[in-house]
Each structure stands twice: as structure tokens, then as C-alpha cells.
Design a protein around this motif. Sequence first.
Motif, PDB file in Angstrom:
ATOM      1  N   GLY A  11       0.964  -1.378  -0.068  1.00  0.00           N
ATOM      2  CA  GLY A  11      -0.049  -0.122  -0.022  1.00  0.00           C
ATOM      3  C   GLY A  11       0.931   1.396   0.004  1.00  0.00           C
ATOM      4  N   TRP A  12       0.444   2.308  -0.771  1.00  0.00           N
ATOM      5  CA  TRP A  12       1.132   3.439  -0.654  1.00  0.00           C
ATOM      6  C   TRP A  12       1.440   4.237   0.596  1.00  0.00           C
ATOM      7  CZ3 TRP A  12      -1.114   7.834   0.879  1.00  0.00           C
ATOM      8  CH2 TRP A  12      -2.604   7.919   0.956  1.00  0.00           C
ATOM      9  N   GLU A  13       0.395   4.139   1.279  1.00  0.00           N
ATOM     10  CA  GLU A  13       0.354   4.799   2.771  1.00  0.00           C
ATOM     11  C   GLU A  13       1.495   4.029   3.447  1.00  0.00           C
ATOM     12  OE1 GLU A  13      -2.545   6.697   6.084  1.00  0.00           O
ATOM     13  OE2 GLU A  13      -3.248   4.908   4.755  1.00  0.00           O
ATOM     14  N   ALA A  14       1.696   2.842   3.438  1.00  0.00           N
ATOM     15  CA  ALA A  14       2.682   2.179   4.419  1.00  0.00           C
ATOM     16  C   ALA A  14       3.917   2.317   3.851  1.00  0.00           C
ATOM     17  CB  ALA A  14       2.113   0.389   4.307  1.00  0.00           C
ATOM     18  N   ALA A  15       4.080   2.541   2.467  1.00  0.00           N
ATOM     19  CA  ALA A  15       5.398   2.806   1.822  1.00  0.00           C
ATOM     20  C   ALA A  15       5.606   4.069   2.170  1.00  0.00           C
ATOM     21  CB  ALA A  15       5.233   2.466   0.216  1.00  0.00           C
ATOM     22  N   VAL A  16       5.015   4.963   2.078  1.00  0.00           N
ATOM     23  CA  VAL A  16       5.119   6.378   2.468  1.00  0.00           C
ATOM     24  C   VAL A  16       5.995   6.529   4.147  1.00  0.00           C
ATOM     25  CG1 VAL A  16       4.594   8.863   2.661  1.00  0.00           C
ATOM     26  CG2 VAL A  16       3.841   7.740   0.655  1.00  0.00           C
ATOM     27  N   PRO A  51      17.721  21.856   0.048  1.00  0.00           N
ATOM     28  CA  PRO A  51      17.469  20.772   0.780  1.00  0.00           C
ATOM     29  C   PRO A  51      15.827  20.210   0.542  1.00  0.00           C
ATOM     30  CG  PRO A  51      18.840  22.231   1.886  1.00  0.00           C
ATOM     31  CD  PRO A  51      18.270  22.882   0.749  1.00  0.00           C
ATOM     32  N   LYS A  52      14.941  21.041   0.510  1.00  0.00           N
ATOM     33  CA  LYS A  52      13.585  20.701   0.275  1.00  0.00           C
ATOM     34  C   LYS A  52      13.637  19.962  -1.087  1.00  0.00           C
ATOM     35  CE  LYS A  52       9.095  22.885   0.037  1.00  0.00           C
ATOM     36  NZ  LYS A  52       8.233  24.179   0.095  1.00  0.00           N
ATOM     37  N   LEU A  53      14.082  20.814  -2.049  1.00  0.00           N
ATOM     38  CA  LEU A  53      14.024  20.103  -3.637  1.00  0.00           C
ATOM     39  C   LEU A  53      14.457  18.688  -3.411  1.00  0.00           C
ATOM     40  CD1 LEU A  53      12.973  20.420  -6.472  1.00  0.00           C
ATOM     41  CD2 LEU A  53      15.340  21.396  -6.696  1.00  0.00           C
ATOM     42  N   LEU A  54      15.563  18.402  -2.782  1.00  0.00           N
ATOM     43  CA  LEU A  54      16.343  17.081  -2.612  1.00  0.00           C
ATOM     44  C   LEU A  54      15.364  16.105  -1.947  1.00  0.00           C
ATOM     45  CD1 LEU A  54      20.034  18.088  -2.413  1.00  0.00           C
ATOM     46  CD2 LEU A  54      18.809  17.474  -4.409  1.00  0.00           C
ATOM     47  N   PHE A  55      14.834  16.682  -1.016  1.00  0.00           N
ATOM     48  CA  PHE A  55      14.053  15.745   0.089  1.00  0.00           C
ATOM     49  C   PHE A  55      13.049  15.075  -0.701  1.00  0.00           C
ATOM     50  CE2 PHE A  55      10.191  15.721   2.189  1.00  0.00           C
ATOM     51  CZ  PHE A  55      10.228  14.529   3.284  1.00  0.00           C
ATOM     52  N   TRP A  56      12.266  15.959  -1.543  1.00  0.00           N
ATOM     53  CA  TRP A  56      11.151  15.463  -2.421  1.00  0.00           C
ATOM     54  C   TRP A  56      11.614  14.538  -3.362  1.00  0.00           C
ATOM     55  CZ3 TRP A  56       6.631  15.055  -0.242  1.00  0.00           C
ATOM     56  CH2 TRP A  56       6.125  15.856   0.768  1.00  0.00           C
ATOM     57  N   LYS A  57      12.547  15.055  -4.243  1.00  0.00           N
ATOM     58  CA  LYS A  57      13.020  13.867  -5.165  1.00  0.00           C
ATOM     59  C   LYS A  57      13.435  12.639  -4.747  1.00  0.00           C
ATOM     60  CE  LYS A  57      15.329  17.311  -8.576  1.00  0.00           C
ATOM     61  NZ  LYS A  57      16.491  17.708  -9.009  1.00  0.00           N
ATOM     62  N   ASP A  58      14.215  12.802  -3.549  1.00  0.00           N
ATOM     63  CA  ASP A  58      14.571  11.532  -2.961  1.00  0.00           C
ATOM     64  C   ASP A  58      13.392  10.490  -2.324  1.00  0.00           C
ATOM     65  OD1 ASP A  58      16.671   9.630  -2.121  1.00  0.00           O
ATOM     66  OD2 ASP A  58      15.881  10.208   0.017  1.00  0.00           O
ATOM     67  N   LEU A  59      12.524  11.137  -1.880  1.00  0.00           N
ATOM     68  CA  LEU A  59      11.298  10.504  -1.096  1.00  0.00           C
ATOM     69  C   LEU A  59      10.438  10.035  -2.218  1.00  0.00           C
ATOM     70  CD1 LEU A  59       9.706   9.761   1.322  1.00  0.00           C
ATOM     71  CD2 LEU A  59       8.573  12.037   1.170  1.00  0.00           C
ATOM     72  N   LEU A  60      10.267  10.516  -3.168  1.00  0.00           N
ATOM     73  CA  LEU A  60       9.522  10.208  -4.396  1.00  0.00           C
ATOM     74  C   LEU A  60       9.976   8.902  -5.075  1.00  0.00           C
ATOM     75  CD1 LEU A  60       7.976  12.593  -6.971  1.00  0.00           C
ATOM     76  CD2 LEU A  60       8.616  10.286  -7.553  1.00  0.00           C
ATOM     77  N   LEU A  61      11.230   9.051  -5.318  1.00  0.00           N
ATOM     78  CA  LEU A  61      11.659   7.613  -6.080  1.00  0.00           C
ATOM     79  C   LEU A  61      12.010   6.554  -5.047  1.00  0.00           C
ATOM     80  CD1 LEU A  61      14.905   9.491  -8.028  1.00  0.00           C
ATOM     81  CD2 LEU A  61      12.461   8.451  -8.924  1.00  0.00           C
ATOM     82  N   ARG A  62      12.109   6.829  -3.641  1.00  0.00           N
ATOM     83  CA  ARG A  62      12.302   5.565  -2.832  1.00  0.00           C
ATOM     84  C   ARG A  62      10.784   5.204  -2.318  1.00  0.00           C
ATOM     85  NH1 ARG A  62      13.133   7.259   2.053  1.00  0.00           N
ATOM     86  NH2 ARG A  62      13.602   9.550   1.933  1.00  0.00           N
ATOM     87  N   VAL A  63       9.647   6.210  -2.683  1.00  0.00           N
ATOM     88  CA  VAL A  63       8.404   5.335  -2.475  1.00  0.00           C
ATOM     89  C   VAL A  63       8.212   4.639  -3.494  1.00  0.00           C
ATOM     90  CG1 VAL A  63       5.966   5.994  -2.551  1.00  0.00           C
ATOM     91  CG2 VAL A  63       7.631   7.069  -0.862  1.00  0.00           C
ATOM     92  N   ARG A  65      10.165   3.168  -5.478  1.00  0.00           N
ATOM     93  CA  ARG A  65      10.980   1.928  -5.537  1.00  0.00           C
ATOM     94  C   ARG A  65      10.372   0.807  -4.628  1.00  0.00           C
ATOM     95  NH1 ARG A  65      15.279   4.138  -4.324  1.00  0.00           N
ATOM     96  NH2 ARG A  65      16.109   4.483  -6.359  1.00  0.00           N
ATOM     97  N   ARG A  66       9.886   1.257  -3.541  1.00  0.00           N
ATOM     98  CA  ARG A  66       9.276   0.199  -2.357  1.00  0.00           C
ATOM     99  C   ARG A  66       7.958  -0.280  -2.892  1.00  0.00           C
ATOM    100  NH1 ARG A  66       9.377  -0.960   3.132  1.00  0.00           N
ATOM    101  NH2 ARG A  66      11.498   0.352   3.399  1.00  0.00           N
ATOM    102  N   THR A  78       0.910  13.583  -6.976  1.00  0.00           N
ATOM    103  CA  THR A  78       0.810  14.746  -6.553  1.00  0.00           C
ATOM    104  C   THR A  78      -0.588  14.871  -5.452  1.00  0.00           C
ATOM    105  OG1 THR A  78      -0.562  15.504  -8.567  1.00  0.00           O
ATOM    106  CG2 THR A  78       1.781  15.872  -8.604  1.00  0.00           C
ATOM    107  N   SER A  79      -1.508  13.975  -5.643  1.00  0.00           N
ATOM    108  CA  SER A  79      -2.528  14.063  -4.920  1.00  0.00           C
ATOM    109  C   SER A  79      -2.835  13.018  -4.087  1.00  0.00           C
ATOM    110  CB  SER A  79      -3.765  14.462  -5.773  1.00  0.00           C
ATOM    111  OG  SER A  79      -3.431  15.566  -6.511  1.00  0.00           O
ATOM    112  N   VAL A  80      -2.331  11.930  -4.269  1.00  0.00           N
ATOM    113  CA  VAL A  80      -2.366  10.606  -3.184  1.00  0.00           C
ATOM    114  C   VAL A  80      -1.474  10.213  -2.441  1.00  0.00           C
ATOM    115  CG1 VAL A  80      -3.320   8.440  -3.499  1.00  0.00           C
ATOM    116  CG2 VAL A  80      -4.399  10.028  -4.898  1.00  0.00           C
ATOM    117  N   TRP A  81      -0.286  10.080  -3.016  1.00  0.00           N
ATOM    118  CA  TRP A  81       0.802   9.515  -2.215  1.00  0.00           C
ATOM    119  C   TRP A  81       1.023   9.966  -0.875  1.00  0.00           C
ATOM    120  CZ3 TRP A  81       5.042   7.527  -6.047  1.00  0.00           C
ATOM    121  CH2 TRP A  81       4.674   6.538  -6.780  1.00  0.00           C
ATOM    122  N   PHE A  82       1.129  11.413  -1.011  1.00  0.00           N
ATOM    123  CA  PHE A  82       1.737  12.187   0.257  1.00  0.00           C
ATOM    124  C   PHE A  82       0.706  13.084   0.778  1.00  0.00           C
ATOM    125  CE2 PHE A  82       5.047  11.706  -3.056  1.00  0.00           C
ATOM    126  CZ  PHE A  82       6.103  10.944  -2.153  1.00  0.00           C
TER     127      PHE A  82
END
Length: 276
Positions: A11-16, A51-63, A65-66, A78-82
Motif C-alpha cells: 500500500g502507498w500509505e505504508a510505503a510512504v 534541501p527541500k527540493l532534494l528531500f522530495w526528489k529522494d522521497l518520491l523515488l524511494r516510495v 521503488r518500495r 501529487t494528490s494521493v501518495w503524500f
Amino acid sequence: MASNDGEGGEGWEAAVRAEMGGASWWDDPDGADLHARFKAFTGQRRDWPEPKLLFWKDLLLRVARRLRLCSAPAHLVTSVWFARPGGITPLCLPQVLEEMRADGEILLKSELIVPTAGGLYQLVRRVSQMAISRRPIVQEDILVFRSLVEERFEDIASQLRGSHWTSTCVITLTKFNSFFYGQEDAHAALCYLTQRGKARYLAIRKEDPVELQGVKFPLVSAHAPAVSKFDCDTLHLVWQEEKLQQQFDVLDRRWEMLVYLLICHLQFACNSYVLW
């Protein structure tokens, strides 16, 4: 294919939540930290906090990938995962996606050439891509994550090397799809890989309307050689092998069911004899 609720392997929520690592601000929708990370970027690109830009880039790809996804609809990202309670969503994500697209980290599936289409269509698509200016990402777009497709490419090649001694191999499209979460995700990856020359799509028509579809995969180099007649013959043999294996699997399941029913019958007969 990613389902409509944004789920992949889990589930996306568990992944995030797993990728957030228990950050306290994530569960505080009224907190200053969450609002600071969720608000849109302002000013020129050079004014955006890196740092904020890199945070979202990294988090998006990690989610992604998971979730075992190589692509995802833009509206889910943009509207569901986070999304947080109360309908709070990161207002900066559209800008993050555009930045990733500008860096080549994200591609739009609609801008990739479909390998299953005819040669004339592919030529027209290439010409139109050069002539048409790039438009912004819209909610209906399918985002293709370049680095995740590349990772999956290496993973597939690594698995195939274990059963092939040649520098390339031919697998059926069904086999190729099995390496991905769903058919749509596999198709997006195939569009990218064939456009980059990392894989070759091939199709042969044996019996109308049956069309055998396959993918030629490089196991040594990063690029796949052109498709040959030998590759088409190999695809036909591989397809026959998979078809036979499916028939064997059906027979195995029927045999297991027959044995189970026989055991149940014997147990019932024994119990009836004891009672008698």
C-alpha cells in the motif's frame, strides 16, 4: 499496473510511512515543519531551498521503488501518495516534478515512442517530438522514472544471466511483464528501454490472429543488437516452451486435486467402516 488507489507491491500509505522513518512532523498536519515542506516554491529557481527540493526528489523515488513501480500517474504522485489528513497535499510537488523532468529523471510516457506501433507511426512521432515545444506536466500524464527503469533493467539482466550463456537472450512479452508490478508499468519501461536501444521489441505472426511478441535483452553490453531471423525463431521456441510448461502446470494441479479427492474418499470409507 499500479492500481487506482496508488498501490504497487504494498500500500502507498505504508510505503510512504516506511520511507519517512517515523518522522514526527509527518503526523502533525498543523505543525510548522509540515507546512514548510508542503508549501509551494516561490521566486526564481535559484531561490528554491535545495534541501527541500532534494528531500522530495529522494522521497518520491524511494516510495516508487518500495512500491516496485517504474512509472505512476501524475495525479497519484501529487494528490494521493503524500496526502495528509484534511486533504493537505504538497503544493511544491508539481514544481519538483518539472525540475526532475528538466534533469531527465522523469519522462512522460506520452512522449516515448511505442515499440509495438508501425514504422511509419514511429517516424511521425520522432518528427513531431522535434517540432513541438515541451508542455507542462498534467494530471493525466504517466510519469516514467528513468533511474528506476534502469535499476529494473540491471535486475532483469542479472536474473537472466543465470539461465543463459549467450550475450543476449530473447524472452516472451509475458515473461518481460512478469518482472514488473503490472502490464502498464512494464509497457512504460519497454517504451523507455527500446527508445534508448537497451532492448528490442520483436513480433512474429504464426497463426492468424495469434501474434508472438517478445523482447531481445542484452546480458553483457548496455545496448541490444538489431533483431535477426534467429531471434524470431528463438522467440517461437521459447513461446512453445512456456506453453508446454503451462499445460504441465495444469496437469499438476489436476493431479493434486485428484489425489486430494481420493484421500478424502478413502478417509470417508474408513470412517464409515469403523462406525459400521
